[in-house]
Design an enzyme around this catalytic site. Structure first.
Site, PDB file in Angstrom:
ATOM      1  N   GLU A  78       0.767  -1.168   0.006  1.00  0.00           N
ATOM      2  CA  GLU A  78      -0.016  -0.008   0.043  1.00  0.00           C
ATOM      3  C   GLU A  78       0.689   1.240  -0.055  1.00  0.00           C
ATOM      4  O   GLU A  78       0.431   2.288   0.825  1.00  0.00           O
ATOM      5  CB  GLU A  78      -0.795  -0.040   1.227  1.00  0.00           C
ATOM      6  CG  GLU A  78      -2.107  -0.647   1.133  1.00  0.00           C
ATOM      7  CD  GLU A  78      -2.756  -0.399  -0.459  1.00  0.00           C
ATOM      8  OE1 GLU A  78      -2.761   0.642  -1.033  1.00  0.00           O
ATOM      9  OE2 GLU A  78      -3.128  -1.555  -0.972  1.00  0.00           O
TER      10      GLU A  78
HETATM   11  C1  LIG Z   1       2.824  -9.551   0.217  1.00  0.00           C
HETATM   12  C2  LIG Z   1       2.332  -8.286  -0.793  1.00  0.00           C
HETATM   13  C3  LIG Z   1       1.050  -8.091  -1.338  1.00  0.00           C
HETATM   14  C4  LIG Z   1       0.660  -7.136  -2.212  1.00  0.00           C
HETATM   15  N1  LIG Z   1      -0.395  -7.074  -2.490  1.00  0.00           N
HETATM   16  C5  LIG Z   1      -0.648  -6.131  -3.795  1.00  0.00           C
HETATM   17  C6  LIG Z   1      -2.002  -5.849  -4.090  1.00  0.00           C
HETATM   18  O1  LIG Z   1      -3.033  -6.646  -3.598  1.00  0.00           O
HETATM   19  N2  LIG Z   1      -2.037  -5.212  -5.025  1.00  0.00           N
HETATM   20  C7  LIG Z   1      -1.151  -4.553  -5.690  1.00  0.00           C
HETATM   21  O2  LIG Z   1      -1.280  -3.901  -6.812  1.00  0.00           O
HETATM   22  N3  LIG Z   1       0.186  -4.582  -5.204  1.00  0.00           N
HETATM   23  C8  LIG Z   1       0.302  -5.330  -4.173  1.00  0.00           C
HETATM   24  N4  LIG Z   1       1.651  -5.365  -3.504  1.00  0.00           N
HETATM   25  C9  LIG Z   1       2.727  -4.623  -4.109  1.00  0.00           C
HETATM   26  C10 LIG Z   1       3.208  -3.375  -3.133  1.00  0.00           C
HETATM   27  O3  LIG Z   1       2.171  -2.462  -3.044  1.00  0.00           O
HETATM   28  C11 LIG Z   1       4.220  -3.014  -3.782  1.00  0.00           C
HETATM   29  O4  LIG Z   1       5.526  -3.935  -3.556  1.00  0.00           O
HETATM   30  C12 LIG Z   1       4.981  -1.633  -3.019  1.00  0.00           C
HETATM   31  O5  LIG Z   1       3.861  -0.604  -3.227  1.00  0.00           O
HETATM   32  C13 LIG Z   1       5.959  -1.159  -3.435  1.00  0.00           C
HETATM   33  O6  LIG Z   1       6.433  -1.151  -4.665  1.00  0.00           O
HETATM   34  P1  LIG Z   1       7.800  -2.094  -5.131  1.00  0.00           P
HETATM   35  O7  LIG Z   1       7.762  -3.204  -4.536  1.00  0.00           O
HETATM   36  O8  LIG Z   1       7.621  -2.152  -6.703  1.00  0.00           O
HETATM   37  O9  LIG Z   1       9.168  -1.119  -4.537  1.00  0.00           O
HETATM   38  P2  LIG Z   1       9.754   0.069  -5.548  1.00  0.00           P
HETATM   39  O10 LIG Z   1       8.577   1.073  -6.057  1.00  0.00           O
HETATM   40  O11 LIG Z   1      10.797  -0.433  -6.573  1.00  0.00           O
HETATM   41  O12 LIG Z   1      10.328   0.622  -4.301  1.00  0.00           O
HETATM   42  C14 LIG Z   1      11.623   0.391  -3.681  1.00  0.00           C
HETATM   43  C15 LIG Z   1      12.087   1.115  -2.519  1.00  0.00           C
HETATM   44  O13 LIG Z   1      12.236   2.466  -3.249  1.00  0.00           O
HETATM   45  C16 LIG Z   1      11.377   3.343  -2.302  1.00  0.00           C
HETATM   46  N5  LIG Z   1      10.935   4.341  -3.426  1.00  0.00           N
HETATM   47  C17 LIG Z   1      10.403   4.244  -4.476  1.00  0.00           C
HETATM   48  N6  LIG Z   1      10.031   5.566  -5.281  1.00  0.00           N
HETATM   49  C18 LIG Z   1      10.311   6.457  -4.352  1.00  0.00           C
HETATM   50  C19 LIG Z   1       9.949   7.645  -4.278  1.00  0.00           C
HETATM   51  N7  LIG Z   1       9.285   8.423  -5.356  1.00  0.00           N
HETATM   52  N8  LIG Z   1      10.418   8.645  -3.284  1.00  0.00           N
HETATM   53  C20 LIG Z   1      10.813   7.809  -2.135  1.00  0.00           C
HETATM   54  N9  LIG Z   1      10.889   6.395  -2.040  1.00  0.00           N
HETATM   55  C21 LIG Z   1      10.746   5.829  -2.976  1.00  0.00           C
HETATM   56  C22 LIG Z   1      10.309   2.717  -1.764  1.00  0.00           C
HETATM   57  O14 LIG Z   1       9.663   3.452  -0.637  1.00  0.00           O
HETATM   58  C23 LIG Z   1      10.984   1.255  -1.501  1.00  0.00           C
HETATM   59  O15 LIG Z   1      11.677   1.532  -0.309  1.00  0.00           O
HETATM   60  C24 LIG Z   1       1.699  -6.473  -2.767  1.00  0.00           C
HETATM   61  C25 LIG Z   1       3.408  -6.518  -2.399  1.00  0.00           C
HETATM   62  C26 LIG Z   1       3.478  -7.677  -1.602  1.00  0.00           C
HETATM   63  C27 LIG Z   1       4.881  -8.179  -1.095  1.00  0.00           C
END
Ligand SMILES: Cc1cc2nc3c(=O)[nH]c(=O)nc-3n(C[C@H](O)[C@H](O)[C@H](O)COP(=O)(O)OP(=O)(O)OC[C@H]3O[C@@H](n4cnc5c(N)ncnc54)[C@H](O)[C@@H]3O)c2cc1C
Length: 600
Positions: A441
């Protein structure tokens, strides 16, 4: 095997005594929510959570979900039956609108139940939890026809919902979405693409799953301005509303992950699946934000929920495990050792857990009430104030609340010593399950950026000014009460740190955006501390009045006063350190070049 008992008395204290929901009876939706009804709902829903769902938590974690060769997914033993009981009892309908089969009770009650269910079994709670978010988006942005077709079945729990944002190349930055939506000429769209990490994407609990999917139409502008939202049901509803033809959406695999094993995290493949536009083309992000905001509040509550269940088990262990002697001399001379409860360091952990869980519960329930007041309050001014505070506090309860939830879960594992590290004792599951709340989220760093970059400057800082005004007003009143004066002075001081941090951001972040990014996390935590300070001031005020009024529950109310004092002395001072950290700016953070981080 860990145990769980819903904190019914504490939730009742907050809803009936601190928030005084009984005094709001004249507002739309509140008439039925009498203090007696609140007590009954909390009691019964707490029983359901503790007796039906909690016993499935540890075995569910060990069994996990199973994907079969045909792409179907089964949940662990007992989940289907527990979910069927959830539907039969109408627990999902509590705070949903009556016109679609809901009970129309205030959101604040729904929030309390969400906490109980999630403490009992976070994996199980997520199936209806995601449905709630999807319902919210369809309620606000869906057409009348979509609402009539989907909402009654989703609200009853017969069908569930999901949210599909994430793709392999697209996480935080939703502008990178690639999933395509091609108009079919009959009003529907063909959806093609792969979504990953989709919670509850496939399972065996409901007869249909309604996926809300973000995708791009062929001529959509680049970035977030070109995203649209679609309903993509697993089974296309027939004309009578029953699940009809199977749609071209399937679960390609489920993730093996750190925690929430009993919630299926799915790769979802859309192969020209039939989808129906929600709202307007290219306006999908706004619609999805409705769902995400609801989900962010829900995730904040999950953080609290894991803290609570871990706290209950940490406290129980501290009152049964014997090691060493009290520093001031043996307490149980007849035993070979005293309870670990006598050690100040164990008390530090227990008091921190108590202060955080009770404080976060009060904050979550206050936000729940504000969600209600944003629609139901009498004047436009009151509705706007409530809406401003919900917007401001959403990233705070999500970011600060889940950081603290995880911290408490880890501390309670620590109380168990080595036994906390052993799987069958259940403490490490709370830590693993709590960990995801800081990530999904929107990772907590992104929540901090939302607070500083969007919520703070919106409407010339109207929301944060409203929080300052609320704290100032309540501190001024409390300072006249000798029993509360010290607490009020300390809350006021912490709020002074927040005001100064806000001013620093105004002066230093406009010209240098990295300063905003570098300060955001500390700012989110200071806001969390001040918000919890306000909650403890309110709870202490209510407890002091109850004692002065001759209440016989002296143990309960005196514990509130002592915990408030703990929060004042040991948590509020962190605001000053965080402010100094924030005012250091971004230089030492951003100075090193990439090669300094490259490992040999
Ligand atoms: C168990 C699980 C359930 C999930 N359920 C859902 C679901 O139901 N539906 C869905 O759509 N998604 C879901 N997700 C996805 C989840 O919402 C994302 O993993 C999360 O939003 C982060 O995206 P990412 O993993 O691609 O990380 P990235 O976007 O690659 O980010 C990596 C790191 O960089 C930081 N970062 C990235 N951009 C910025 C910025 N602009 N400013 C500051 N920091 C930044 C982030 O804070 C993080 O620490 C789920 C994930 C998991 C693991």
């Amino acid at each position: 095997m860990p145990s769980y008992k819903a904190p019914v008395r504490d939730a009742r204290f907050v809803i009936n005594e601190v928030l005084e929901i009984g005094k709001l009876a004249e507002l739309p939706g509140f008439a039925a929510a009498t203090p007696d009804l609140v007590a009954t709902v909390l009691e019964e829903s707490g029983k359901f959570a503790a007796e039906v769902c909690a016993p499935l938590n540890l075995p569910g974690d060990q069994a996990g979900c199973t994907r079969h060769a045909d792409g179907s997914v089964t949940t662990p033993d007992g989940f289907k039956q527990a979910y069927a009981q959830f539907v039969a009892a109408g627990w999902g309908t509590l705070s949903q609108p009556e016109r679609f089969g809901g009970q129309g009770l205030p959101q604040v009650l729904g929030f309390a139940f969400e906490e109980f269910l999630s403490s009992a079994n976070q994996s199980l709670a997520m199936y209806p939890g995601l449905t709630n978010g999807a319902v919210g988006a369809i309620l606000v942005k869906g057409s009348a026809e979509q609402q009539a077709l989907y909402l009654p079945k989703m609200i009853s729990g017969e069908w569930s919902g999901t949210m599909n944002l994430t793709e392999p190349q697209c996480g935080t930055d939703l502008g990178l979405i690639r999933t395509r939506a091609v108009p079919q000429g009959d009003g529907s769209y063909a959806i093609t693409g792969t979504k990953i990490f989709i919670s509850a994407g496939e399972h065996d609990l409901t007869s249909n799953i309604v996926h809300l999917v973000l995708a791009r139409t062929p001529d959509a502008p680049e970035g977030t301005r070109g995203i649209s939202l679609f309903i993509v049901p697993k089974f296309l509803p027939a004309s009578d509303g029953s699940p009809g033809d199977r749609n071209a959406v399937s679960c390609g695999s489920i993730e093996h992950k750190m925690g929430i094993h009993a919630n299926a995290t799915c790769v979802m493949n859309y192969d020209g699946a039939t989808g129906f536009l929600v709202g307007e083309e290219n306006k999908g992000l706004a619609a999805m934000f409705i769902m995400m905001n609801a989900a962010r509040l829900g995730v904040g509550i999950q953080g609290l929920s894991q803290a609570e269940v871990a706290y209950q088990n940490g406290a129980a262990y501290a009152l049964e495990r014997r090691q060493g002697r009290a520093l001031s001399g043996a307490v149980d001379a007849g035993e070979k050792a005293d309870l670990i409860f006598v050690h100040p360091d164990v008390r530090r952990m227990l008091m921190e857990a108590k202060a955080m869980t009770e404080g976060l519960r009060a904050l979550a329930l206050w936000i729940g009430l504000l969600v209600d007041l944003a629609h139901a309050a009498t004047t436009e001014e009151e509705r706007q104030l409530a809406d401003d505070l919900v917007g401001l506090l959403t990233p705070v309860i999500k970011g600060y609340g889940t950081d603290k939830g995880y911290e408490v879960a880890t501390m309670m594992q620590q109380v168990w010593g080595g036994h906390g590290y052993i799987v069958e004792n259940g403490m490490e599951q709370f830590v693993r399950d709590a960990r995801i709340t800081m990530i999904y989220e929107g990772a907590n760093g992104v929540q901090a950026m939302d607070l500083v970059g969007r919520k703070l400057p919106a409407n010339m800082g109207r929301a944060i000014q409203a929080l300052f005004a609320q704290v100032d007003k309540e501190c001024a009143v409390a300072k006249d009460n000798p029993g509360l004066a010290d607490l009020a002075a300390r809350v006021e001081k912490a709020c002074g740190e927040l005001k100064a941090a806000t001013m620093w951001l105004v002066q230093n972040a406009m010209t240098k955006p990295d300063n905003a990014g570098a300060a955001a996390y500390s700012y989110m935590h200071i806001t969390g501390i001040v918000a919890l300070g306000l909650m403890w001031l309110r709870m202490a005020g209510t407890a002091a009045a109850a004692l002065a009024g001759g209440s016989e529950e002296t143990g309960f109310y005196e514990a509130k006063l002592t915990t408030a004092r703990y929060f004042a002395e040991r948590c509020l001072p962190d605001a000053g350190a965080l402010r100094r950290k924030l005012e250091a700016g971004s230089e030492s953070l951003m100075a090193l070049p990439p090669e300094a981080f490259a490992t040999a």
